[in-house]
Motif scaffolding. Structure first.
Motif, PDB file in Angstrom:
ATOM      1  N   ALA A 102       0.834  -1.205   0.000  1.00 29.23           N
ATOM      2  CA  ALA A 102       0.000   0.000   0.000  1.00 29.23           C
ATOM      3  C   ALA A 102       0.871   1.259   0.000  1.00 29.23           C
ATOM      4  O   ALA A 102       0.611   2.210  -0.745  1.00 29.23           O
ATOM      5  N   MET A 103       1.893   1.268   0.840  1.00 30.04           N
ATOM      6  CA  MET A 103       2.782   2.424   0.910  1.00 30.04           C
ATOM      7  C   MET A 103       3.539   2.607  -0.405  1.00 30.04           C
ATOM      8  O   MET A 103       3.593   3.715  -0.949  1.00 30.04           O
ATOM      9  N   ILE A 104       4.101   1.532  -0.910  1.00 30.81           N
ATOM     10  CA  ILE A 104       4.873   1.612  -2.155  1.00 30.81           C
ATOM     11  C   ILE A 104       3.984   2.116  -3.291  1.00 30.81           C
ATOM     12  O   ILE A 104       4.362   3.021  -4.041  1.00 30.81           O
ATOM     13  N   GLY A 105       2.789   1.550  -3.396  1.00 31.90           N
ATOM     14  CA  GLY A 105       1.873   1.950  -4.464  1.00 31.90           C
ATOM     15  C   GLY A 105       1.477   3.407  -4.384  1.00 31.90           C
ATOM     16  O   GLY A 105       1.526   4.138  -5.381  1.00 31.90           O
ATOM     17  N   LEU A 106       1.088   3.843  -3.199  1.00 31.13           N
ATOM     18  CA  LEU A 106       0.641   5.228  -3.050  1.00 31.13           C
ATOM     19  C   LEU A 106       1.804   6.207  -3.189  1.00 31.13           C
ATOM     20  O   LEU A 106       1.675   7.249  -3.841  1.00 31.13           O
ATOM     21  N   TYR A 107       2.946   5.886  -2.601  1.00 30.05           N
ATOM     22  CA  TYR A 107       4.117   6.751  -2.710  1.00 30.05           C
ATOM     23  C   TYR A 107       4.507   6.935  -4.179  1.00 30.05           C
ATOM     24  O   TYR A 107       4.762   8.050  -4.634  1.00 30.05           O
ATOM     25  N   LEU A 108       4.582   5.831  -4.919  1.00 28.64           N
ATOM     26  CA  LEU A 108       4.942   5.914  -6.341  1.00 28.64           C
ATOM     27  C   LEU A 108       3.890   6.671  -7.146  1.00 28.64           C
ATOM     28  O   LEU A 108       4.232   7.466  -8.028  1.00 28.64           O
ATOM     29  N   SER A 109       2.626   6.432  -6.848  1.00 33.88           N
ATOM     30  CA  SER A 109       1.541   7.111  -7.564  1.00 33.88           C
ATOM     31  C   SER A 109       1.625   8.620  -7.399  1.00 33.88           C
ATOM     32  O   SER A 109       1.481   9.370  -8.374  1.00 33.88           O
ATOM     33  N   TYR A 110       1.841   9.061  -6.175  1.00 34.23           N
ATOM     34  CA  TYR A 110       1.979  10.502  -5.931  1.00 34.23           C
ATOM     35  C   TYR A 110       3.158  11.070  -6.712  1.00 34.23           C
ATOM     36  O   TYR A 110       3.031  12.103  -7.375  1.00 34.23           O
ATOM     37  N   LEU A 111       4.298  10.415  -6.629  1.00 37.22           N
ATOM     38  CA  LEU A 111       5.503  10.933  -7.275  1.00 37.22           C
ATOM     39  C   LEU A 111       5.358  10.977  -8.792  1.00 37.22           C
ATOM     40  O   LEU A 111       5.604  12.023  -9.415  1.00 37.22           O
ATOM     41  N   ILE A 112       4.953   9.894  -9.397  1.00 40.75           N
ATOM     42  CA  ILE A 112       4.859   9.848 -10.861  1.00 40.75           C
ATOM     43  C   ILE A 112       3.781  10.795 -11.373  1.00 40.75           C
ATOM     44  O   ILE A 112       3.994  11.523 -12.351  1.00 40.75           O
ATOM     45  N   SER A 113       2.639  10.846 -10.704  1.00 38.15           N
ATOM     46  CA  SER A 113       1.575  11.774 -11.110  1.00 38.15           C
ATOM     47  C   SER A 113       2.054  13.222 -11.029  1.00 38.15           C
ATOM     48  O   SER A 113       1.800  14.020 -11.938  1.00 38.15           O
TER      49      SER A 113
END
Length: 194
Positions: A102-113
């Motif tokens: 969950a952390m990895i997914g959300l962290y990456l989503s925020y950064l890439i977006s």
């Protein structure tokens, strides 16, 4: 009255405040699966995705150089502080014993977006909405993380978009571009991780 409500909605659902909402839902929904029952992991998320990005608004309203720049300077600082927080947050994952999916997914989503939105805004000179991006992706993510029971949060997306239209901060194309960016980035990342 309509302007006041729109301003309130827009203020309550800034990108950092949505991050706080989503990470808090994750903590209370299932702290074991989402943060390994580690309060530090939750606080780490709040620091990098809420506190650091919120500092942009403090800087924009207290330092005369940025204060004189008005809304445009505040918007630019929000992107800078947000991306700095997201980069640092993603780096912090490397130092954690066992970050969750969950952390990895959300962290990456925020950064890439955020990086895509910054590119669209700066290089392509198209004012894609940070608010629309910042509400849509996290709501997609929370539905992967906590389940379909969080689908009702999707009602916040048109509400936030409405507020940005009423305040004349964006037009429909700009709102849809921001929302589409985080929707697809988050969807791809969450499908890949989950």
């Amino acid at each position: 009255m309509k302007q006041r409500i729109a301003y309130l909605v827009s203020s309550l659902f800034t990108v950092p405040m949505v991050a706080l909402l989503v990470f808090t839902i994750m903590w209370f929904d299932n702290s074991k699966a989402n943060f390994n029952n580690n309060l530090y992991y939750y606080l780490n998320s709040v620091l990098f995705f809420t506190i650091i990005p919120l500092c942009a608004y403090i800087v924009a309203r207290t330092i005369p150089k940025f204060k004189a720049g008005g809304r445009e300077a505040e918007r630019k600082l929000a992107f800078i502080f947000g991306i700095v927080g997201y980069v640092l947050g993603n780096i912090s994952l490397v130092f954690m014993k066992k970050p969750t999916k969950a952390m990895i997914g959300l962290y990456l989503s925020y950064l890439i977006s955020a990086l895509i939105l910054a590119f669209v805004n700066k290089v392509l000179r198209f004012k894609a909405s940070g608010h629309a991006c910042g509400i849509t992706g996290p709501i997609v993510a929370i539905n992967f993380i906590a389940g379909i029971k969080m689908l009702y949060l999707a009602l916040l997306i048109p509400l936030v978009m409405w507020s940005r239209l009423v305040l004349k901060r964006h037009d429909t194309k700009q709102l849809l571009a921001g929302a589409a960016t985080s929707f697809f980035v988050t969807l791809i990342i969450m499908i890949w991780i989950y």
